[in-house]
Design a protein around this motif. Structure first.
Motif, PDB file in Angstrom:
ATOM      1  N   ILE A 115       0.833  -1.208   0.000  1.00  0.00           N
ATOM      2  CA  ILE A 115       0.000   0.000   0.000  1.00  0.00           C
ATOM      3  C   ILE A 115       0.865   1.255   0.000  1.00  0.00           C
ATOM      4  O   ILE A 115       0.454   2.295  -0.487  1.00  0.00           O
ATOM      5  CB  ILE A 115      -0.996   0.032   1.176  1.00  0.00           C
ATOM      6  CG1 ILE A 115      -0.294   0.131   2.504  1.00  0.00           C
ATOM      7  CG2 ILE A 115      -1.926  -1.145   1.144  1.00  0.00           C
ATOM      8  CD1 ILE A 115      -1.244   0.435   3.636  1.00  0.00           C
TER       9      ILE A 115
ATOM     10  N   CYS B 199      -1.608   2.297   9.036  1.00  0.00           N
ATOM     11  CA  CYS B 199      -1.972   0.929   8.654  1.00  0.00           C
ATOM     12  C   CYS B 199      -1.419  -0.024   9.703  1.00  0.00           C
ATOM     13  O   CYS B 199      -0.273   0.113  10.126  1.00  0.00           O
ATOM     14  CB  CYS B 199      -1.357   0.626   7.284  1.00  0.00           C
ATOM     15  SG  CYS B 199      -1.456  -1.111   6.827  1.00  0.00           S
ATOM     16  N   ILE B 200      -2.247  -1.012  10.128  1.00  0.00           N
ATOM     17  CA  ILE B 200      -1.756  -2.001  11.103  1.00  0.00           C
ATOM     18  C   ILE B 200      -1.441  -3.327  10.419  1.00  0.00           C
ATOM     19  O   ILE B 200      -1.260  -4.352  11.080  1.00  0.00           O
ATOM     20  CB  ILE B 200      -2.744  -2.216  12.273  1.00  0.00           C
ATOM     21  CG1 ILE B 200      -4.103  -2.721  11.767  1.00  0.00           C
ATOM     22  CG2 ILE B 200      -2.909  -0.939  13.086  1.00  0.00           C
ATOM     23  CD1 ILE B 200      -5.031  -3.194  12.890  1.00  0.00           C
TER      24      ILE B 200
ATOM     25  N   CYS C  53      -5.546  -1.166  -0.528  1.00  0.00           N
ATOM     26  CA  CYS C  53      -6.358  -0.169   0.187  1.00  0.00           C
ATOM     27  C   CYS C  53      -6.133   1.244  -0.337  1.00  0.00           C
ATOM     28  O   CYS C  53      -7.068   2.031  -0.442  1.00  0.00           O
ATOM     29  CB  CYS C  53      -6.041  -0.193   1.676  1.00  0.00           C
ATOM     30  SG  CYS C  53      -6.110  -1.826   2.390  1.00  0.00           S
TER      31      CYS C  53
ATOM     32  N   TRP D 173      -9.740   5.419   3.421  1.00  0.00           N
ATOM     33  CA  TRP D 173      -9.065   4.201   3.884  1.00  0.00           C
ATOM     34  C   TRP D 173      -8.307   4.585   5.143  1.00  0.00           C
ATOM     35  O   TRP D 173      -8.211   5.783   5.468  1.00  0.00           O
ATOM     36  CB  TRP D 173      -8.182   3.613   2.788  1.00  0.00           C
ATOM     37  CG  TRP D 173      -7.028   4.452   2.331  1.00  0.00           C
ATOM     38  CD1 TRP D 173      -7.085   5.651   1.691  1.00  0.00           C
ATOM     39  CD2 TRP D 173      -5.643   4.151   2.480  1.00  0.00           C
ATOM     40  NE1 TRP D 173      -5.834   6.112   1.426  1.00  0.00           N
ATOM     41  CE2 TRP D 173      -4.919   5.212   1.897  1.00  0.00           C
ATOM     42  CE3 TRP D 173      -4.945   3.071   3.025  1.00  0.00           C
ATOM     43  CZ2 TRP D 173      -3.531   5.233   1.865  1.00  0.00           C
ATOM     44  CZ3 TRP D 173      -3.567   3.087   2.976  1.00  0.00           C
ATOM     45  CH2 TRP D 173      -2.871   4.166   2.408  1.00  0.00           C
TER      46      TRP D 173
ATOM     47  N   CYS E  42      -3.329  -5.262   8.404  1.00  0.00           N
ATOM     48  CA  CYS E  42      -4.363  -6.263   8.691  1.00  0.00           C
ATOM     49  C   CYS E  42      -4.499  -7.333   7.622  1.00  0.00           C
ATOM     50  O   CYS E  42      -5.191  -8.322   7.837  1.00  0.00           O
ATOM     51  CB  CYS E  42      -5.704  -5.587   8.973  1.00  0.00           C
ATOM     52  SG  CYS E  42      -6.604  -5.054   7.508  1.00  0.00           S
TER      53      CYS E  42
ATOM     54  N   THR F 250       3.072  -3.984   3.876  1.00  0.00           N
ATOM     55  CA  THR F 250       1.731  -4.578   3.793  1.00  0.00           C
ATOM     56  C   THR F 250       1.265  -4.662   2.344  1.00  0.00           C
ATOM     57  O   THR F 250       1.172  -3.641   1.657  1.00  0.00           O
ATOM     58  CB  THR F 250       0.730  -3.734   4.612  1.00  0.00           C
ATOM     59  OG1 THR F 250       1.139  -3.761   5.974  1.00  0.00           O
ATOM     60  CG2 THR F 250      -0.680  -4.279   4.494  1.00  0.00           C
TER      61      THR F 250
HETATM   62 FE1  F3S Z   1      -5.558  -1.609   4.580  1.00  0.00          FE
HETATM   63 FE2  F3S Z   1      -5.728  -3.041   6.754  1.00  0.00          FE
HETATM   64 FE3  F3S Z   1      -3.710  -1.412   6.415  1.00  0.00          FE
HETATM   65  S1  F3S Z   1      -7.386  -1.983   5.767  1.00  0.00           S
HETATM   66  S2  F3S Z   1      -4.540   0.245   5.238  1.00  0.00           S
HETATM   67  S3  F3S Z   1      -4.146  -3.212   5.213  1.00  0.00           S
HETATM   68  S4  F3S Z   1      -4.792  -1.787   8.326  1.00  0.00           S
END
Ligand code: F3S
Ligand code: SF4
Ligand code: SF4
Length: 267
Positions: A186, A249-250, A230, A241, A252, A226
């Protein structure tokens, strides 16, 4: 049971918050009603179905029998494995038993959300229930992971539409995620990236550096590691976002190292 030639889908809920289903309910192209009334035959979904009790169980077993070897199984939620999985039971069966039973006749399995993909929040140390993802239990079926907590509903819808259109699974990465959605970090498309490159970082929530939209890296952003879309696809058709509204961003969509560490840091 398969209606109008539409493929049967069976959706099981295990250890989860239903956020993945809730997120999907808010999608608009296609809407959930178009999906389940015109494109697939959603034969079992505990949150959406009208039937309950024995009637619901009957629908589940009728569909599994009539569509054996052909249905798509969607799993939302982690599967507890400690003490023979007694921590999650529906209709007298553990999640472990239900998954193994339903997987046997499935053509493919979609694990929606980080819980079903990797165990998610339930599996954060000390993981009291022994929660794991689908791929840790089922080894003999194609499994597509759509991680995220919740995942972007369009990543799920695009995967289903790809499968319905081309009759095959999209290309997956080494974690079983569709490359079209999880192929890039991202960080590569983040609107705060020019601040990162220029060394301008938000120092604290609510202070001027945060208000000016500086990069959230020093507030813990996991965006550079990550893999997700998003920052491009965004959420809820309103262009927002996590990072755009000021939260780091964690990670996820990532397994243990990022997401679980980020959660552990917060509790
Ligand atoms: Fe997307 Fe999850 Fe990060 S929604 S911005 S990957 S915390
Ligand atoms: Fe809820 Fe997140 Fe699990 Fe989806 S992945 S069911 S949103 S906890
Ligand atoms: Fe990268 Fe996060 Fe900074 Fe965006 S906010 S540029 S994703 S570190």
């Amino acid at each position: 049971v398969e209606k109008n030639g539409n493929p049967a889908v069976i959706w099981l809920h295990f250890q989860e918050c239903t956020g993945c289903s809730e997120s999907l309910l808010r999608s608009s192209h296609p809407t959930i009603s178009t999906l389940i009334l015109d494109m697939i035959s959603l034969d079992y979904h505990e949150t959406l179905m009208v039937g309950a009790g024995h009637q619901a169980e009957q629908a589940l077993h009728d569909s599994m029998k009539a569509n054996h070897g052909k249905y798509i199984l969607v799993v939302e939620g982690a599967i507890p494995t400690k003490q023979n999985g007694i921590f999650c039971k529906v209709s007298g069966r553990t999640a472990l038993e239900s998954l193994q039973h339903a997987a046997e006749g499935a053509a493919a399995i979609i694990a929606i959300g980080t819980c079903a993909s990797y165990g998610g929040i339930q599996s954060v140390s000390p993981n009291p229930t022994g929660a794991v993802g689908v791929k840790d239990i089922i080894k003999d079926k194609p499994i597509i992971n759509i991680p995220g907590c919740p995942p972007n509903p369009y990543n799920f819808l695009s995967t289903v539409l790809y499968y319905l259109t081309f009759k095959k699974l999209p290309e997956l990465d080494q974690l079983g995620r569709p490359k079209f959605a999880y192929g890039r970090r991202i960080h590569e498309h983040c609107e705060r990236r020019p601040h990162f490159d220029a060394g301008r970082f938000a120092k604290a929530y609510g202070d001027p550096t945060h208000a000016q939209g500086y990069c959230l890296y020093k507030l813990g952003c996991k965006g550079p590691a990550t893999y997700a879309n998003c920052s491009v696809q965004r959420f809820n058709d309103v262009g927002a976002w996590p990072v755009s509204i000021g939260h780091p961003c964690i990670g996820c969509t990532e397994p243990d190292i990022l997401f679980k560490t980020a959660i552990a840091e917060k509790v």
